[in-house]
Design a protein around this motif. Structure first.
Motif, short mmCIF file in Angstrom:
data_model
loop_
_atom_site.label_atom_id
_atom_site.label_comp_id
_atom_site.label_asym_id
_atom_site.label_seq_id
_atom_site.Cartn_x
_atom_site.Cartn_y
_atom_site.Cartn_z
N GLU A 163 -23.11 75.39 0.94
CA GLU A 163 -23.83 74.25 1.51
C GLU A 163 -22.93 73.45 2.47
O GLU A 163 -23.38 73.00 3.53
CB GLU A 163 -24.35 73.34 0.39
CG GLU A 163 -25.52 73.96 -0.37
CD GLU A 163 -25.99 73.08 -1.52
OE1 GLU A 163 -25.29 72.08 -1.83
OE2 GLU A 163 -27.04 73.39 -2.10
N VAL A 164 -21.66 73.28 2.09
CA VAL A 164 -20.73 72.55 2.96
C VAL A 164 -20.53 73.32 4.27
O VAL A 164 -20.51 72.73 5.36
CB VAL A 164 -19.38 72.33 2.25
CG1 VAL A 164 -18.33 71.81 3.24
CG2 VAL A 164 -19.54 71.35 1.10
N ALA A 165 -20.40 74.64 4.16
CA ALA A 165 -20.22 75.47 5.36
C ALA A 165 -21.45 75.40 6.26
O ALA A 165 -21.33 75.27 7.49
CB ALA A 165 -19.94 76.91 4.96
N LEU A 166 -22.64 75.47 5.66
CA LEU A 166 -23.87 75.40 6.45
C LEU A 166 -24.05 74.03 7.10
O LEU A 166 -24.56 73.92 8.22
CB LEU A 166 -25.08 75.73 5.58
CG LEU A 166 -25.25 77.21 5.20
CD1 LEU A 166 -26.37 77.37 4.18
CD2 LEU A 166 -25.54 78.05 6.44
N ARG A 167 -23.61 73.00 6.39
CA ARG A 167 -23.72 71.66 6.96
C ARG A 167 -22.84 71.55 8.21
O ARG A 167 -23.26 71.02 9.24
CB ARG A 167 -23.31 70.62 5.91
CG ARG A 167 -23.58 69.18 6.35
CD ARG A 167 -23.38 68.19 5.20
NE ARG A 167 -24.36 68.41 4.14
CZ ARG A 167 -24.07 68.86 2.93
NH1 ARG A 167 -22.83 69.15 2.62
NH2 ARG A 167 -25.02 69.04 2.03
N LYS A 168 -21.62 72.07 8.11
CA LYS A 168 -20.73 72.02 9.27
C LYS A 168 -21.25 72.94 10.39
O LYS A 168 -21.17 72.61 11.58
CB LYS A 168 -19.30 72.42 8.88
CG LYS A 168 -18.26 72.32 10.00
CD LYS A 168 -18.18 70.94 10.63
CE LYS A 168 -17.59 69.88 9.73
NZ LYS A 168 -16.15 69.85 9.66
N LEU A 169 -21.80 74.09 10.02
CA LEU A 169 -22.36 75.00 11.02
C LEU A 169 -23.54 74.34 11.75
O LEU A 169 -23.67 74.47 12.98
CB LEU A 169 -22.83 76.30 10.36
CG LEU A 169 -23.41 77.37 11.28
CD1 LEU A 169 -22.36 77.86 12.27
CD2 LEU A 169 -23.97 78.54 10.47
N SER A 170 -24.37 73.62 11.03
CA SER A 170 -25.51 72.95 11.66
C SER A 170 -25.03 71.88 12.64
O SER A 170 -25.63 71.67 13.69
CB SER A 170 -26.42 72.33 10.60
OG SER A 170 -25.83 71.19 10.00
N MET A 171 -23.94 71.20 12.30
CA MET A 171 -23.39 70.19 13.20
C MET A 171 -22.87 70.85 14.48
O MET A 171 -23.05 70.34 15.59
CB MET A 171 -22.26 69.42 12.50
CG MET A 171 -22.71 68.64 11.27
SD MET A 171 -21.34 67.79 10.44
CE MET A 171 -21.09 66.41 11.56
N TRP A 172 -22.20 71.97 14.31
CA TRP A 172 -21.67 72.73 15.45
C TRP A 172 -22.81 73.19 16.36
O TRP A 172 -22.78 73.01 17.58
CB TRP A 172 -20.88 73.92 14.92
CG TRP A 172 -20.38 74.89 15.95
CD1 TRP A 172 -21.05 75.98 16.43
CD2 TRP A 172 -19.12 74.86 16.63
NE1 TRP A 172 -20.28 76.64 17.36
CE2 TRP A 172 -19.09 75.97 17.50
CE3 TRP A 172 -18.02 74.01 16.58
CZ2 TRP A 172 -18.00 76.25 18.32
CZ3 TRP A 172 -16.93 74.29 17.39
CH2 TRP A 172 -16.93 75.39 18.25
N HIS A 173 -23.84 73.79 15.76
CA HIS A 173 -24.98 74.28 16.54
C HIS A 173 -25.70 73.13 17.24
O HIS A 173 -26.09 73.24 18.42
CB HIS A 173 -25.96 75.02 15.63
CG HIS A 173 -25.49 76.38 15.22
ND1 HIS A 173 -26.11 77.13 14.25
CD2 HIS A 173 -24.43 77.13 15.65
CE1 HIS A 173 -25.47 78.28 14.10
NE2 HIS A 173 -24.45 78.30 14.94
N ALA A 174 -25.88 72.02 16.54
CA ALA A 174 -26.58 70.88 17.12
C ALA A 174 -25.83 70.33 18.33
O ALA A 174 -26.41 70.08 19.39
CB ALA A 174 -26.77 69.79 16.07
N ALA A 175 -24.52 70.17 18.18
CA ALA A 175 -23.72 69.61 19.28
C ALA A 175 -23.73 70.54 20.49
O ALA A 175 -23.82 70.09 21.63
CB ALA A 175 -22.28 69.37 18.81
N SER A 176 -23.63 71.85 20.25
CA SER A 176 -23.62 72.79 21.37
C SER A 176 -24.97 72.83 22.07
O SER A 176 -25.05 72.97 23.29
CB SER A 176 -23.22 74.19 20.90
OG SER A 176 -24.16 74.70 19.96
#
Length: 544
Positions: A163-176
């Motif tokens: 869940e922590v990894a997916l949360r950070k991945l979602s932040m990365w995808h959103a920003a890009s």
């Protein structure tokens, strides 16, 4: 670095060049109060089977601080494999260059997007430059001392870690996604494993203004520029190629069949990493020198071309300065000079030159046509004609060092004295503090490069001395005034909705307000107040 520093290279994959002294600058940057290295050790940084794509080393360093205390620091150094297949793959896709760009540009940009929204986010480790490295590399802070570590890949991530990894991945995808939505697509972005590719072009079209159309009837600048891209520029590049030197002056031009108006279609240089500098700041010495070096190559090749093949056509020897355009140019010059004179009265120290400016008002166009006549006793070359900072694009490597420059906008070339390009560029586009202080140095540097290129190309005529170049600049000093009271004002004005071609030509209220802004803004005043006395003292206004 002292004799106390020891290098441990027992690890079989540690290259000989990975030595302690390479890390001194990194330590100065990352360790507060760094004094010297006490010991140095580079060894394998990951366990067998944990990393395949690169060689990962942990560099452990004991340092002494300025207060005498000692501190342990470490970095992670990624290096390429020494395999033929790997090297071949790197030729087509340098993953180190791509990753360095990620750490230095892309990741900070995504973090800034969150910062601008009031959220502090950190995606990765800090990357450092390792000056003197003998191969591709990525040097990162070691996250282990901060408590970071990998999980056991064999066991797999539990729900909490996933869940922590997916949360950070979602932040990365959103920003890009936000980055692309606001700034446009990333350069050379491939999709679907290379099956699709984004490409872009630059399309130049004429203004829909009556004065512009009238000017185009007598001097079609699109026709002139298309000829430059399709004939003149390739010919100059071929002259260097024949001498064993590969040179690229501008972008590639294409034909657009079915176009309903004049046009210039060019490759977009931005995806290749080329971009303009900030015209308001002015070019620093490094960028100025690169531009002058390319200009000297251009001038040399065109001089050789004329020496071997004879003069260019009227399109390039007369250029924009046709007799039928004299009335229109007179109207334009009068309009600009009237506004310049109004502002000139407000400049500090104007009493030195204001009377000369008044006297010159009616002589501007005549003097331009006089200077446009080719004097065979001068060193002549094909002037770019509009050589200022926005008409050149630079590419830089991952460390910010200039790699290459490309020239654009070949609409008003003119064969004649090189003083035209030199004044136009140096007075319009360099930094305020360099504009006069380094003028003579820049001319010397240009001359040295010119001589070098004339020699490479076996120029058969008289090679100008530095003194002769300076005498030419004195002879055609009025180009300096035309630059300072003309294009320099457009270079230095802040972006505004009224900054358009119509207002530059028009004598409407909005047009005159815009031209007053050109000459009255504080940035322009700082420049013109040092240039006008300099031109006066050089005799630029004599014998008009």
């Amino acid at each position: 670095m002292t004799t106390e520093a020891k290098t441990d290279q027992t690890a079989s994959k540690v290259p000989d060049w990975v030595q302690a002294d390479l890390f001194v600058d990194v330590l100065k940057e990352s360790v507060k109060g760094f004094s010297k290295i006490k010991s140095f050790k580079a060894a394998g940084g990951t366990a067998a089977g944990e990393n395949y794509a690169t060689v990962m080393l942990r560099v452990s360093i004991e340092v002494e601080l300025e207060d005498g205390k000692e501190k342990s620091v470490s970095y992670m150094l990624k290096l390429p494999h020494d395999l033929e297949m790997y090297k071949k793959m790197m030729e087509s896709n340098n993953i180190f260059e791509a990753e360095f760009n990620m750490y230095k540009t892309v990741v900070p940009e995504l973090e800034q997007i969150y910062r601008d929204a009031g959220v502090e986010v950190k995606f990765g480790a800090t990357a450092y430059e390792l000056k003197g490295a003998k191969s591709d590399y990525i040097l990162l802070e070691d996250l282990a001392p901060k408590g970071f570590k990998n999980t056991n890949r064999l066991e797999g991530l539990d729900q909490a870690h996933t869940e922590v990894a997916l949360r950070k991945l979602s932040m990365w995808h959103a920003a890009s996604a936000v980055r692309v939505a606001t700034k446009g697509p990333y350069s050379d972005q491939l999709k679907d494993d290379g099956k699709e590719k984004s490409v872009s072009y630059m399309l130049k079209l004429p203004h829909d203004l009556e004065m512009y159309k009238k000017m185009m009837e007598s001097n079609n600048i699109f026709e002139a520029e298309f000829n430059m891209y399709k004939t003149v520029v390739p010919e100059l590049e071929q002259i260097y190629r024949d001498a064993g030197v590969e040179v690229k002056f501008g972008a590639t031009a294409y034909e657009l069949k079915g176009a309903k108006s004049d046009y210039i279609l060019l490759e977009d240089l931005a995806p290749k990493g080329f971009k303009n500098t900030n015209r308001l700041d002015g070019l620093d010495q490094a960028h100025t020198e690169v531009a002058l070096r390319k200009l000297s190559m251009w001038h040399a090749a065109s001089a050789v071309r004329v020496a071997t093949k004879g003069p260019y056509s009227d399109q390039l020897t007369i250029g924009f300065y046709k007799e039928e355009l004299r009335p229109m140019l007179t109207e334009m010059n009068n309009n600009l000079q009237q506004n310049f004179l109004k502002s000139c009265k407000l400049y500090d120290g104007n009493e030195e030159y204001i009377d000369r400016v008044k006297e010159m008002q009616s002589q501007i166009t005549d003097q331009i046509y006089k200077m446009s006549k080719i004097d065979e006793n001068d060193f002549n070359a094909l002037n770019h004609g509009d050589f200022w900072s926005n008409n050149m694009m630079y590419s830089h490597d991952s460390f910010g060092k200039i790699k290459e420059i490309r020239l654009v906008d070949f609409q008003i070339p003119k064969f004649g004295t090189v003083a035209q390009d030199l004044y136009y560029f140096l007075l319009s586009s360099t930094k305020l503090e360099d504009k006069i202080a380094k003028f003579d140095y820049y001319i010397k540097m240009y001359h040295e490069c010119l001589l070098e290129n004339l020699k490479i190309l076996n120029y058969s005529k008289h090679v100008p001395t530095l003194r002769e170049i300076h005498l030419t600049l004195f002879k055609y000093g009025f180009w300096g005034y035309l630059t300072a009271s003309g294009v320099m004002s457009a270079v230095l004005v802040d972006p505004t909705e009224t900054a358009n071609f119509e207002n530059f030509l028009s004598d409407s209220t909005e047009g005159n307000d815009f031209k007053m802004l050109l000459y009255s803004n504080s940035r322009y005043r700082k420049h013109i107040q040092i240039i006008m006395p300099w031109l006066l003292n050089r005799g630029a206004f004599d014998e008009l």
